[in-house]
Design an enzyme around this catalytic site. Structure first.
Site, PDB file in Angstrom:
ATOM      1  N   CYS A 136       0.763  -1.134   0.156  1.00 60.94           N
ATOM      2  CA  CYS A 136       0.075   0.211   0.003  1.00 60.94           C
ATOM      3  C   CYS A 136       0.982   1.497   0.136  1.00 60.94           C
ATOM      4  O   CYS A 136       1.137   1.645  -0.984  1.00 60.94           O
ATOM      5  CB  CYS A 136      -0.902  -0.021   1.222  1.00 60.94           C
ATOM      6  SG  CYS A 136      -2.440   1.240   0.969  1.00 60.94           S
ATOM      7  N   HIS A 145      -3.856  -5.481   1.709  1.00 64.11           N
ATOM      8  CA  HIS A 145      -3.608  -5.940   3.098  1.00 64.11           C
ATOM      9  C   HIS A 145      -4.584  -7.291   3.066  1.00 64.11           C
ATOM     10  O   HIS A 145      -4.964  -7.776   2.249  1.00 64.11           O
ATOM     11  CB  HIS A 145      -4.610  -5.052   4.024  1.00 64.11           C
ATOM     12  CG  HIS A 145      -4.122  -3.586   3.601  1.00 64.11           C
ATOM     13  ND1 HIS A 145      -2.708  -3.163   4.037  1.00 64.11           N
ATOM     14  CD2 HIS A 145      -4.632  -2.313   3.089  1.00 64.11           C
ATOM     15  CE1 HIS A 145      -2.487  -1.810   3.583  1.00 64.11           C
ATOM     16  NE2 HIS A 145      -3.607  -1.370   3.197  1.00 64.11           N
TER      17      HIS A 145
END
Lengths: 235, 415
Positions: free
Chosen positions: A94, A192
């Protein structure tokens, strides 16, 4: 520390640990120790110099201000960049994919310099991408689908030196079409979950890169069941 | 001025009447507990209902990531010393829940409102509170509520706009301190609890926060731990007059001691003497089913609610002493947050060596986390069946939000 212990640097968990990405380091450590490979997690906190001697670097997701601080710290203490020139393995999640690139531009239109580790630029997208993601492996890099949960506003464009990690089937990833980036031994993803508990094949790929040996099969029924559930839920 | 609330405008009065009717119908038809529907109807008919319904009352609003329901209940009990209190203590903590609670007790001169942190600016803006309690702020439901710093920022802006309001703020929490920093009237409470994982860097300037024991300060700006007026000591609290009062709570854990001291400080700001406040809030034992024990075939299962990493971390401390078997129940519905990444922020490793069952709609995600934490476990998705598979005796059941709500309702139906 003995030469044979694989050191997993957990990079700035106090800044880039918002989404449980600490779990990626745990998964790498356990999947090695359970196979008799010595491994340990080395947390590197904000304010500490970044060593260049670790074998694997794990970088997680973080909030905007934390991300800006993290990149500032990593540029001032360029241990990770030196480690990359020595062939270290790096996982960036991310915020990781954004700060490893050439630059990232926020919603306020301010462009921040990245670490220049991968050939990419990132910018803020119109809306936040939130939800389950499914993606097919690109370039035969790994087997089985990539599964994860995304929660980001950034969109990432890869340059010719970086290859996508996967092709998006469900979700957004970098741009709605490709997901993640691979350049040398740097592997980045928006996902994630965390990503490695969801995708043990990616964990083992990183372990193979770090040790030079394809790790023995490791059957964890809970992981198989969870992957099946998540893939079904996203499809 | 607190004798009775102001007369309602006609539109609000009609909205309230129809809202109350909907609540009653909802209950009678078995559709729900009626905690929200009435308010939803009333708010549709009169968007200003919350402002009108709080006019003339003394209002306290309680917000934060964890402990809202418990602290609200404690504060409502304590303020009961002054007169009738309207309160939404069933966890219906958004404006529709507030309107429902206020509509049901139109004559109560006091209101104690539990408020979801994302709704605090709207609710505080509409209800003109005399007291606002900010308990703590940590990561929770990142996909729904957003990141902690965004919440801190919106609370800060809301607090800065409040007039004639006393802010009761936890000075052991960097985010809460920042949110309350500019308030003209703030009472700082040392709770001794705090989740530090979201505050390595200053929410105001981004520089590192440095901790020295209980003290902390930002290395870049003037944000630092304020001097507290109220202090949470071991099973006791110290008042601004330096008196030590024993808490002797019915509820377990350090976290509830922190809730109690925050509630006592807030009650004090509303006009309740500290001794009286503690005497009253001490009796809080069953908070919407939390902490209650259910009996099933020789098993005494204690039901504990934990919604996020900070909450789970506290609860694992509460269950640490006795080595009872544990049923862990995880759902990931919208109200829980769909992203279960946070399971990896919970120190499940502490359960190594126990009898553990992974349960809930997302039992397999939990099982993966437990596997890597090297906690032996089995998977039984139905939590009541999981309890029944435990050895006879005491069992700890820890569940997240919707898992707890559903389990509690089923357990109540069985009784």
């Amino acid at each position: 520390m003995s030469e044979s212990t694989i050191q997993i640097a957990l990079v700035l968990p106090d800044l880039l640990g918002t989404y449980g990405d600490f779990g990626n380091a745990v998964v790498l450590e356990k999947r090695m120790t359970w196979r008799g490979i010595k491994a340990e997690i080395v947390p590197i906190n904000y304010g500490q110099p970044v060593p260049d001697s670790c074998d694997i670097y794990v970088v997680g997701g973080g909030e905007d201000t934390a991300q800006t601080l993290a990149v500032k710290h990593l540029r001032e203490h360029p241990g990770l960049q030196r480690a990359v020139t020595k062939n270290a393995v790096v996982l960036g999640v991310c915020a990781g994919i954004q700060i490893f690139g050439e630059s990232f531009t926020r919603a306020d239109n301010v462009t921040h310099p990245g670490m220049g580790l991968i050939d990419s630029t990132s910018h803020a997208g119109g809306s936040r991408a939130i939800g389950e993601v499914l993606a097919e492996p690109a370039n035969g890099l790994f087997e089985g689908v990539l599964s994860g949960f995304e929660n980001h506003q950034g969109r990432t464009v890869l340059g010719p030196a970086a290859r996508p990690l996967a092709h998006v089937k469900v979700g957004t990833g970098n741009d709605g079409s490709v997901e993640g980036a691979v350049q040398g031994r740097i592997l980045c993803t928006y996902l994630h979950g965390p990503v490695l508990p969801r995708n043990p094949q990616i964990a083992d790929l990183l372990i193979e890169w770090a040790t030079g040996v394809k790790p023995a099969p490791l059957d964890l029924p809970a992981v198989t069941a969870m992957r099946a559930e998540r893939v079904k839920a996203a499809s | 001025m607190n004798d009775s609330p102001a007369r309602l405008p006609l539109r609000t009065a009609a909205a309230v009447k129809l809202g109350n009717l909907s609540s009653t119908l909802s209950q009678k038809m078995g559709l729900g507990a009626g905690g929200m529907i009435g308010g939803r109807v009333a708010l549709k008919l009169d968007p200003q209902a919350l402002g009108h319904l709080t006019q003339g009352r003394r209002v306290a609003v309680v917000t934060g990531t964890n402990g809202k329901t418990t602290s609200t209940m404690m504060l409502a009990r304590a303020v009961g010393a002054l007169g009738e209190v309207a309160t939404n203590h069933s966890g219906a903590n958004m404006p529709d829940g507030h309107v429902t609670a206020l509509s049901k007790q139109p004559d109560a001169p006091y209101a104690v409102l539990e408020c979801d942190e994302a709704y605090f600016p709207a609710v505080a803006g509409a209800s003109n509170p005399s007291v606002a309690v900010i308990l703590n702020l940590s990561r929770d439901q990142l996909d729904r509520v957003g990141e902690v710093r965004t919440i801190e920022r919106s609370l800060r802006d809301a607090v800065d706009k409040l007039q004639n309001c006393t802010i009761i703020a936890n000075c052991d929490d960097v985010m809460v301190t920042s949110a309350a920093w500019n308030a003209s009237n703030v009472v700082w409470v040392a709770t001794g609890t705090g989740w530090h994982h979201d505050s390595a860097s200053c929410p105001r300037c981004g520089n590192p926060i440095r901790w020295q024991g209980e003290h902390w300060h930002c290395t870049g700006c003037d944000l630092s731990r304020p001097h507290p007026s109220w202090i949470t000591a071991d099973e006791a609290m110290i008042t601004p007059e330096h008196r030590q009062l024993e808490l002797r709570l019915t509820l377990p854990g350090k976290f509830n001691q922190a809730n109690a001291v925050m509630a006592a400080a807030a009650a004090h700001a509303m006009g309740v003497p500290a001794d009286e406040a503690v005497r009253r809030l001490r009796g809080v034992s069953n908070v919407s089913g939390r902490y209650r024990t259910i009996q099933r075939g020789g098993r005494s299962a204690r039901l504990l609610l934990s919604k996020n990493p900070a909450g789970w971390s506290e609860t694992l401390t509460v269950v640490k002493e006795a080595n009872h078997p544990a049923v862990l129940v995880i759902n990931a519905q919208e109200a829980d947050g769909r992203d279960l990444s946070w399971l990896w922020d919970v120190p499940f490793e502490r359960l190594q060596g126990r009898t553990v069952i992974a349960s809930g709609e997302r039992a397999t995600d939990l099982a993966v986390r437990l596997t890597y934490a090297e906690v032996q476990h089995t998977i039984v998705p139905d939590p009541l069946k999981a309890i029944d598979q435990m050895p006879q005796g005491a069992v700890e059941v820890i569940a997240n939000y919707t898992a707890f709500r559903d389990l509690n309702a089923r357990a109540a139906a069985d009784e």
